[in-house]
Design a protein around this motif. Sequence first.
Motif, PDB file in Angstrom:
ATOM      1  N   ALA A 644      -9.337 -49.875 -59.722  1.00  0.00           N
ATOM      2  CA  ALA A 644      -9.844 -50.221 -58.388  1.00  0.00           C
ATOM      3  C   ALA A 644      -8.928 -51.224 -57.718  1.00  0.00           C
ATOM      4  CB  ALA A 644     -11.257 -50.765 -58.487  1.00  0.00           C
ATOM      5  N   ASP A 645      -8.420 -52.202 -58.469  1.00  0.00           N
ATOM      6  CA  ASP A 645      -7.525 -53.204 -57.878  1.00  0.00           C
ATOM      7  C   ASP A 645      -6.231 -52.563 -57.403  1.00  0.00           C
ATOM      8  OD1 ASP A 645      -9.352 -55.163 -58.345  1.00  0.00           O
ATOM      9  OD2 ASP A 645      -8.434 -55.851 -60.242  1.00  0.00           O
ATOM     10  N   GLY A 646      -5.733 -51.594 -58.198  1.00  0.00           N
ATOM     11  CA  GLY A 646      -4.495 -50.904 -57.814  1.00  0.00           C
ATOM     12  C   GLY A 646      -4.673 -50.140 -56.517  1.00  0.00           C
ATOM     13  N   ARG A 647      -5.787 -49.441 -56.397  1.00  0.00           N
ATOM     14  CA  ARG A 647      -6.019 -48.669 -55.170  1.00  0.00           C
ATOM     15  C   ARG A 647      -6.204 -49.603 -53.972  1.00  0.00           C
ATOM     16  NH1 ARG A 647      -8.964 -45.582 -58.940  1.00  0.00           N
ATOM     17  NH2 ARG A 647     -10.941 -46.575 -58.372  1.00  0.00           N
ATOM     18  N   ALA A 648      -6.857 -50.761 -54.228  1.00  0.00           N
ATOM     19  CA  ALA A 648      -7.041 -51.725 -53.142  1.00  0.00           C
ATOM     20  C   ALA A 648      -5.700 -52.279 -52.672  1.00  0.00           C
ATOM     21  CB  ALA A 648      -7.945 -52.866 -53.607  1.00  0.00           C
ATOM     22  N   THR A 649      -4.786 -52.526 -53.610  1.00  0.00           N
ATOM     23  CA  THR A 649      -3.447 -53.013 -53.241  1.00  0.00           C
ATOM     24  C   THR A 649      -2.702 -51.969 -52.405  1.00  0.00           C
ATOM     25  OG1 THR A 649      -3.332 -54.386 -55.239  1.00  0.00           O
ATOM     26  CG2 THR A 649      -1.243 -53.818 -54.163  1.00  0.00           C
ATOM     27  N   LEU A 650      -2.779 -50.678 -52.846  1.00  0.00           N
ATOM     28  CA  LEU A 650      -2.109 -49.616 -52.079  1.00  0.00           C
ATOM     29  C   LEU A 650      -2.696 -49.546 -50.682  1.00  0.00           C
ATOM     30  CD1 LEU A 650      -0.188 -47.211 -51.863  1.00  0.00           C
ATOM     31  CD2 LEU A 650      -2.018 -45.756 -52.784  1.00  0.00           C
ATOM     32  N   TYR A 651      -3.989 -49.624 -50.563  1.00  0.00           N
ATOM     33  CA  TYR A 651      -4.648 -49.569 -49.256  1.00  0.00           C
ATOM     34  C   TYR A 651      -4.160 -50.698 -48.364  1.00  0.00           C
ATOM     35  CZ  TYR A 651      -8.138 -50.075 -45.628  1.00  0.00           C
ATOM     36  OH  TYR A 651      -8.749 -50.233 -44.412  1.00  0.00           O
ATOM     37  N   GLU A 652      -4.055 -51.941 -48.958  1.00  0.00           N
ATOM     38  CA  GLU A 652      -3.615 -53.095 -48.174  1.00  0.00           C
ATOM     39  C   GLU A 652      -2.202 -52.882 -47.633  1.00  0.00           C
ATOM     40  OE1 GLU A 652      -5.097 -55.947 -47.160  1.00  0.00           O
ATOM     41  OE2 GLU A 652      -6.953 -55.000 -47.863  1.00  0.00           O
ATOM     42  N   ASN A 653      -1.327 -52.284 -48.451  1.00  0.00           N
ATOM     43  CA  ASN A 653       0.046 -52.023 -47.989  1.00  0.00           C
ATOM     44  C   ASN A 653       0.061 -50.956 -46.888  1.00  0.00           C
ATOM     45  OD1 ASN A 653       2.306 -53.490 -49.559  1.00  0.00           O
ATOM     46  ND2 ASN A 653       0.792 -52.984 -51.143  1.00  0.00           N
ATOM     47  N   ILE A 654      -0.790 -49.945 -47.042  1.00  0.00           N
ATOM     48  CA  ILE A 654      -0.881 -48.935 -45.983  1.00  0.00           C
ATOM     49  C   ILE A 654      -1.407 -49.553 -44.708  1.00  0.00           C
ATOM     50  CG2 ILE A 654      -2.054 -46.810 -45.272  1.00  0.00           C
ATOM     51  CD1 ILE A 654      -2.001 -45.913 -48.191  1.00  0.00           C
ATOM     52  N   HIS A 655      -2.432 -50.399 -44.839  1.00  0.00           N
ATOM     53  CA  HIS A 655      -2.993 -51.085 -43.688  1.00  0.00           C
ATOM     54  C   HIS A 655      -1.927 -51.945 -43.004  1.00  0.00           C
ATOM     55  CE1 HIS A 655      -5.702 -53.417 -41.182  1.00  0.00           C
ATOM     56  NE2 HIS A 655      -5.256 -54.559 -41.754  1.00  0.00           N
ATOM     57  N   PHE A 656      -1.147 -52.653 -43.838  1.00  0.00           N
ATOM     58  CA  PHE A 656      -0.098 -53.491 -43.281  1.00  0.00           C
ATOM     59  C   PHE A 656       0.920 -52.667 -42.512  1.00  0.00           C
ATOM     60  CE2 PHE A 656       4.227 -55.140 -43.766  1.00  0.00           C
ATOM     61  CZ  PHE A 656       4.126 -56.304 -43.049  1.00  0.00           C
ATOM     62  N   SER A 657       1.308 -51.513 -43.072  1.00  0.00           N
ATOM     63  CA  SER A 657       2.303 -50.665 -42.414  1.00  0.00           C
ATOM     64  C   SER A 657       1.797 -50.145 -41.072  1.00  0.00           C
ATOM     65  CB  SER A 657       2.666 -49.491 -43.330  1.00  0.00           C
ATOM     66  OG  SER A 657       3.643 -48.686 -42.730  1.00  0.00           O
ATOM     67  N   TYR A 658       0.545 -49.725 -41.015  1.00  0.00           N
ATOM     68  CA  TYR A 658       0.009 -49.170 -39.759  1.00  0.00           C
ATOM     69  C   TYR A 658      -0.163 -50.244 -38.691  1.00  0.00           C
ATOM     70  CZ  TYR A 658      -0.715 -44.332 -41.110  1.00  0.00           C
ATOM     71  OH  TYR A 658      -0.505 -43.006 -41.440  1.00  0.00           O
ATOM     72  N   ILE A 659      -0.662 -51.454 -39.072  1.00  0.00           N
ATOM     73  CA  ILE A 659      -0.835 -52.470 -38.026  1.00  0.00           C
ATOM     74  C   ILE A 659       0.521 -52.968 -37.534  1.00  0.00           C
ATOM     75  CG2 ILE A 659      -3.086 -53.201 -38.904  1.00  0.00           C
ATOM     76  CD1 ILE A 659      -1.777 -55.643 -40.134  1.00  0.00           C
ATOM     77  N   THR A 660       1.521 -52.904 -38.443  1.00  0.00           N
ATOM     78  CA  THR A 660       2.878 -53.243 -38.004  1.00  0.00           C
ATOM     79  C   THR A 660       3.395 -52.174 -37.053  1.00  0.00           C
ATOM     80  OG1 THR A 660       3.316 -54.367 -40.104  1.00  0.00           O
ATOM     81  CG2 THR A 660       5.225 -53.713 -38.783  1.00  0.00           C
ATOM     82  N   PHE A 661       3.240 -50.908 -37.438  1.00  0.00           N
ATOM     83  CA  PHE A 661       3.722 -49.777 -36.622  1.00  0.00           C
ATOM     84  C   PHE A 661       3.055 -49.774 -35.256  1.00  0.00           C
ATOM     85  CE2 PHE A 661       3.261 -45.250 -35.395  1.00  0.00           C
ATOM     86  CZ  PHE A 661       4.604 -44.905 -35.270  1.00  0.00           C
ATOM     87  N   LEU A 662       1.744 -50.077 -35.225  1.00  0.00           N
ATOM     88  CA  LEU A 662       0.989 -50.034 -33.969  1.00  0.00           C
ATOM     89  C   LEU A 662       1.035 -51.359 -33.227  1.00  0.00           C
ATOM     90  CD1 LEU A 662      -2.109 -48.014 -35.232  1.00  0.00           C
ATOM     91  CD2 LEU A 662      -0.203 -47.166 -33.851  1.00  0.00           C
ATOM     92  N   THR A 663       1.757 -52.313 -33.791  1.00  0.00           N
ATOM     93  CA  THR A 663       1.911 -53.661 -33.190  1.00  0.00           C
ATOM     94  C   THR A 663       0.577 -54.300 -32.878  1.00  0.00           C
ATOM     95  OG1 THR A 663       2.109 -52.841 -30.921  1.00  0.00           O
ATOM     96  CG2 THR A 663       4.146 -52.994 -32.204  1.00  0.00           C
ATOM     97  N   ILE A 664      -0.384 -54.143 -33.807  1.00  0.00           N
ATOM     98  CA  ILE A 664      -1.709 -54.756 -33.619  1.00  0.00           C
ATOM     99  C   ILE A 664      -1.652 -56.253 -33.944  1.00  0.00           C
ATOM    100  CG2 ILE A 664      -4.086 -54.764 -34.459  1.00  0.00           C
ATOM    101  CD1 ILE A 664      -3.795 -51.769 -34.969  1.00  0.00           C
TER     102      ILE A 664
END
Length: 704
Positions: A644-664
């Motif tokens: 569960a921790d591993g999947r949460a870490t992957l999700y956080e990195n995906i979240h980081f990439s999208y908010i960076t891409f969308l300049t949120i």
Amino acid sequence: MSQVARDELEILGLSPAERSRQGLDAEDVTDALTAVLRHGTAEQKEFVGCTFPAMSLANQMVEPDETHPVVFRDCTFEGPLELTGMHLKMPVVFENCTFDALDAAGAWFEDDFEVRESAVRGAVNGFEARFVRDARFPDTTFEAPVDFDEATFGDDTSFNGARFANVARFRAATFNGKSNELDDNASFEGASFAAEAEFTQATFGHVDFRDATVSGDASFREAAFDGDADCSGMTFEGAAAFDEVTVDGDLNLEGATFGEEASFEGCELRGGARSLEDDVRLVEAVFEGPVTFASSRVRGVNATDATFGDEASFESWQATGDVWFEDADFDGQALFTEAHFDDDVSFVGARFHEAVAFRGAEFRGATARVQANARFDDARFEATADFTAASFTAASFEGTAFARTVDFTDSRFEEASRFRLEPTTNETYVDFTGASIKEGTITQPESAWVRYDFTNASLGSVSLSAVVDADRKQLLDYFRFCNTEFNEFDGYEFDFAAHTGYLDRNSWVLHEFDENRSDPEYAVPMDPEHVETTYLRAKTAASAAGQMKPAGEFRVKRQQHARRKYIDIARDSTTDLGTRLLNAGRAVENAFLGLTCGHGMRLARIVAVFLLFPMIPAMLYAFGGPMFLTGAEQLSSVGELATADGRATLYENIHFSYITFLTIGYGVLSPTGALARLLAGLEVYVNVILSGLVLYGLIKRSEI
């Protein structure tokens, strides 16, 4: 009657032996005949079974007391009958007579002159003779040369059934006569000419040569026919020359046979005023040798079922009325180069066994919506057909069979034209390079389709179809467009939308087709520059016509071939370095647009790229090591995704990439690694680009 007249009659009735015993010579006989001609009664002027010696009435004027006809029946003229310069003012009839020779040069016959069913063994000289009234020579045999050069025939003239065993000359003769449709004023019906027949520069009113035969050469050069000329059923076994003939009435050659060369070059065949009769009639005529009508001007022509056994030339001729060559048979080359047809033309059912040329021909007939003015329906072309630079008002090629190349290069079709060609071999190819077709239909037959090349052509409202509806899905496999204009004619647009089903299946390819020739030659090279121009013109035309989907698709094809052009320039070592680099950059830019958004036409693709692109840096952030470290931490291996921790870490990195891409905005997350910071900035830059491409795709999509 005086005693002298009785003596004269007795002299004329004596046999040659009796005259010899009585010491009478030819002069005595001549004097006796002259006296009877001048003073004799009707009964005295009839001679039956008499024999005459050589006689000369040259330069005499014979004016009778009474104009009773002089009749010679079953008479024999053992020596030449010399009438040179004679002026005779009474009718003369020779019936079933035999002449040694006849010399009437310069003679003047003021009344009827007739030689019926007779035979002339020696030469006949009628040079400059004048026949004021009827001149008749029916069923007479001329065994030696006949010369009526410059003779004048003032009224009806008949050589019906006459037989000319030697040369017959009527050069510059004049047949005046009365123009009479019921009784031709000059007639050679059924006459036979065993040697040459010369009518050069002769002048006729109405003339009849029906069923006449000329075994030698026949010349009518520069002859003038003021009325009709009926030569139906006539046979020319030698060469026939009608060059520069003028016919003000109708010329009838129906069923005529020409065994050798026939020439009608430079003729003026004007036709009569009767609208129900053919002006020039060649129905079932047979030309076994070469024939030319080059540079002639004719009115209407009917050559239905005519046969041309050798080369037939109609080059530079002009037909001002209707022309029919229906079911005509051309065994040799047929040349209609620069011909002008001012009215309707029909080659329906015609057969061309050798090459045919209509180069520069003009078919100017009036516009007819129901029936084309130039018809080649069901005609058969077994060799090449050349219509280069020909111009048509409206043409019909329904069911026309072509075995080889059909060349319509630079031809023009001004009104609705129809094409449904029937190929007879796999070599059939129709070249419309540079042609101009304003409107019409091109229909592929049920089988063995025809290939059409429209390189450099201009197409208006031209419909492409097939006899079998199910075949339409492969229709454009047989049509090639290159440098083609589609919107030259105002209000007549080519309908690409009618073929979107095929074009979708064929990736919207226009410049290629199912090539059946091993070494095709096109008017322009198939290089990227010309192909790009092809799709640019197609796109412009489709857009102007409101056909937005075809316009968009052709835009994509244009960009694809433009990229190939840029690459070719960049690779060209003979081009300066600056130009090469500039085109290399254009090629990269073009490739990027094509890959990402299909040059604005692939909206789903660019949306997918826009949505999925952040996943790429997200994987680097999650597994890339310290250089890609962010506030979302990282995974040491893919195996950690099982927790569960591993999947949460992957999700956080995906979240980081999208908010960076969308300049949120980052919030509590931020890039810490050196490459992570660089990649985060790159994501923002890519977002700007992809957002623009999405908007670009949306705009282009809305135009479809």
